[in-house]
Design an enzyme around this catalytic site. Structure first.
Site, PDB file in Angstrom:
ATOM      1  N   GLY A  14       0.827  -1.199   0.000  1.00  0.00           N
ATOM      2  CA  GLY A  14       0.000   0.000   0.000  1.00  0.00           C
ATOM      3  C   GLY A  14       0.858   1.245   0.000  1.00  0.00           C
ATOM      4  O   GLY A  14       1.704   1.424  -0.865  1.00  0.00           O
ATOM      5  N   THR A  16       1.954   5.247  -0.335  1.00  0.00           N
ATOM      6  CA  THR A  16       1.716   6.194  -1.411  1.00  0.00           C
ATOM      7  C   THR A  16       1.772   5.527  -2.781  1.00  0.00           C
ATOM      8  O   THR A  16       0.890   5.713  -3.619  1.00  0.00           O
ATOM      9  CB  THR A  16       2.742   7.337  -1.345  1.00  0.00           C
ATOM     10  OG1 THR A  16       2.645   7.994  -0.076  1.00  0.00           O
ATOM     11  CG2 THR A  16       2.495   8.349  -2.444  1.00  0.00           C
ATOM     12  N   GLU A  51       6.477  13.766   1.608  1.00  0.00           N
ATOM     13  CA  GLU A  51       5.390  14.697   1.884  1.00  0.00           C
ATOM     14  C   GLU A  51       5.413  15.933   0.994  1.00  0.00           C
ATOM     15  O   GLU A  51       4.469  16.708   1.010  1.00  0.00           O
ATOM     16  CB  GLU A  51       5.432  15.126   3.344  1.00  0.00           C
ATOM     17  CG  GLU A  51       5.180  13.978   4.322  1.00  0.00           C
ATOM     18  CD  GLU A  51       5.363  14.395   5.763  1.00  0.00           C
ATOM     19  OE1 GLU A  51       6.304  15.161   6.032  1.00  0.00           O
ATOM     20  OE2 GLU A  51       4.584  13.956   6.603  1.00  0.00           O
ATOM     21  N   LYS A  80       2.836  24.871  -2.266  1.00  0.00           N
ATOM     22  CA  LYS A  80       4.302  24.937  -2.376  1.00  0.00           C
ATOM     23  C   LYS A  80       4.691  25.606  -3.687  1.00  0.00           C
ATOM     24  O   LYS A  80       4.282  25.170  -4.766  1.00  0.00           O
ATOM     25  CB  LYS A  80       4.873  23.521  -2.302  1.00  0.00           C
ATOM     26  CG  LYS A  80       6.376  23.440  -2.497  1.00  0.00           C
ATOM     27  CD  LYS A  80       6.845  21.997  -2.431  1.00  0.00           C
ATOM     28  CE  LYS A  80       8.327  21.870  -2.748  1.00  0.00           C
ATOM     29  NZ  LYS A  80       8.786  20.467  -2.723  1.00  0.00           N
TER      30      LYS A  80
END
Length: 505
Positions: A14, A16, A51, A80
């Site tokens: 699993g 990301t 992240e 960002k």
């Protein structure tokens, strides 16, 4: 019906990578005869260091039809505009790698060539002030681009996200399951291969259940359960260029409004990341074990946190490099199973995304044609090599000689492909885009200049243009960028108005 169509795609792992694959395949195969199953175990943790992202993730979300405000809320995300590099070229010096162009091009010549010609003639000013993204970062501003005013500087805003990777995986899981993807809980005990070609046929779980498949996507992390442990594909080690091989990660409490950029601060034997989210700040210290002990690295991280630690330290070991084959037989590796590029330029999630896009271009049937697999592997290899060169540039173009690690970095023999880029830039400020290069001219310019690489001449075509005209063009662009940055809302205000996780009292 085509008898060669895939009947069952099985995703191993699993996190990301796994749930990005599940969301993509579930979305595109919805309503088809091909089933999609994801196997993961709650007993096996995931590596949540990815992240921070780069702008093409917007394309991925758009392809899936994901509502951006919902995505930002559900993942505690912030926006960002670039990455700040602190103390890389030398102590006390910093620069921002922005997501966007510098200035505006004229007469088919890049803006920075005009700026370079002017500066070489003696007029010294700040290249980075001609980037709207840099100015917005400096002022903590953010807004989405104005799509209805193409001539406005605000139409050129380019952005990505900073989010909680575990929440992102959960968000994609809900999406994928809504598209018909089946999740199976369990640890894989055994792998069965076909005797005639070595293809993976089935996976046996500890529960005794057997899951058969035609096509397998290996998202099992560093161990590479299928691509390496089963198929023994091999790994290309890049530590000769990128010596860092350890990381320690730790979130901390937020102490102020989140900045619209990620920060990478050079340390004595590596660097520290800082990723501001809505609910906390992500932190980590990437370092080289040859030059620093694990306990020392963790203490340096703790000493440089903005707020109170929110969890125990998570220590990681890795070898920067890539699998010798990303796709082997009927197994495709994604994420950490495919290779590892330290998150200095936030490329980890992007590499998952581009591999998925490439998979769709070369989507197989049961015949698994070698021409498609070879093309996939060639293009993916080139992409990894371009990113490798970009990362190596940060380490080797430096004046830092204050620690053994940085003296080692200065002595690293750069890849020939990187040497060629640097030479062309030094000679005449030229930067050429390469196939499979996710970083364009503006990115290379920002890091080359930020790391102290200076051209000795500008494009000769500019010599015919009167200096007062060049001065006027540059002044106008500077004023336009200043005005645009001033007009943008503050990053926190934009989040509060559009996609905050928290309710106003």
């Amino acid at each position: 019906m085509n008898p060669h169509l895939l009947e069952h795609c099985v995703i191993v792992g699993g996190g990301t990578a796994g749930w990005m694959a599940a969301a993509t395949l579930g979305h595109l195969l919805e309503g088809s005869p091909t089933k999609v199953t994801l196997i993961e175990s709650e007993q096996i943790g995931t590596v949540g260091v990815g992240e921070a992202t780069i702008p093409p993730i917007i394309t991925f979300n758009t392809m899936l039809g994901i509502d951006e405000d919902e995505f930002v809320r559900e993942t505690n995300a912030t926006f960002k505009l670039g990455i700040e590099f602190v103390d890389w070229f030398e102590r006390g010096q910093s620069y921002i790698h922005p997501f966007g162009d510098f200035g505006r091009d004229f007469d088919a010549i890049p803006f920075y060539q005009y700026w370079l010609h002017r500066n070489l003639a003696g007029t010294k000013d700040d290249l980075f002030s001609y980037s709207l993204m840099v100015e917005a970062c400096r002022r903590e501003k953010f807004m989405r681009p104005l799509t209805n005013r193409p001539q406005s500087a605000l139409s050129g805003i380019n952005y990505a996200f900073q989010f909680d990777a575990s929440l992102y995986a959960a968000f994609l899981r809900r999406f994928a399951e809504g598209k018909g993807v089946t999740r199976v809980e369990g640890k894989i005990q055994d792998v069965t291969q076909a005797s005639e070609n070595g293809h993976v046929q089935s996976l046996k779980l500890e529960s005794g259940e057997t899951i058969e498949g035609d096509f397998f996507v290996d998202c099992s992390g560093f161990r590479g359960l299928l691509i390496e442990q089963t198929l023994e594909t091999g790994y290309e080690d890049w530590r000769q260029w990128l010596p860092c091989d350890r990381a320690v990660a730790m979130p901390c409490a937020k102490v102020g409004d989140p900045l619209p950029y990620t920060r990478a601060t050079a340390r004595d034997a590596g660097w520290q990341w800082r990723i501001p989210l809505q609910h906390r700040t992500g932190n980590g210290h990437v370092y080289c074990s040859e030059f620093m002990e694990d306990d020392t690295a963790e203490q340096i991280l703790r000493d440089n946190l903005d707020g109170e630690p929110l969890a125990d330290a998570n220590r990681l070991r890795f070898v920067t490099g890539r699998r010798k084959k990303f796709w082997d037989g009927n197994v495709l590796a994604l994420g950490l199973a495919a290779g590892f590029m330290e998150p200095l330029e936030s490329t980890s999630i992007h590499l998952i995304q581009t591999s998925l896009a490439r998979l769709l271009t070369h989507f197989p049937d049961k015949r698994f044609k070698s021409a498609d697999i070879d093309a996939f592997n060639h293009r993916t290899t080139k992409e990894y090599e371009r990113i490798r060169d970009f990362l190596v540039l940060h380490y080797t173009a430096t004046r830092r000689d204050d620690t053994p690690f940085w003296r080692h970095c200065q002595a690293i023999e750069q890849p020939d492909s990187l040497k060629s880029r640097i030479e062309q830039f030094r000679d005449c400020g030229r930067i050429f885009s390469e196939p499979n290069d996710i970083f364009g001219t503006a990115s290379w310019l920002a890091v080359l200049y930020g790391q102290g690489v200076r051209p000795t001449a500008a494009n000769p075509l500019i010599a015919k243009i009167p200096s007062d005209k060049i001065d006027n063009i540059i002044r106008q662009i500077g004023a336009t960028i200043d005005h645009a940055a001033t007009s943008m809302p503050f990053h926190q205000d934009f989040i509060n108005e559009n996609c905050s996780t928290f309710s106003e009292p």
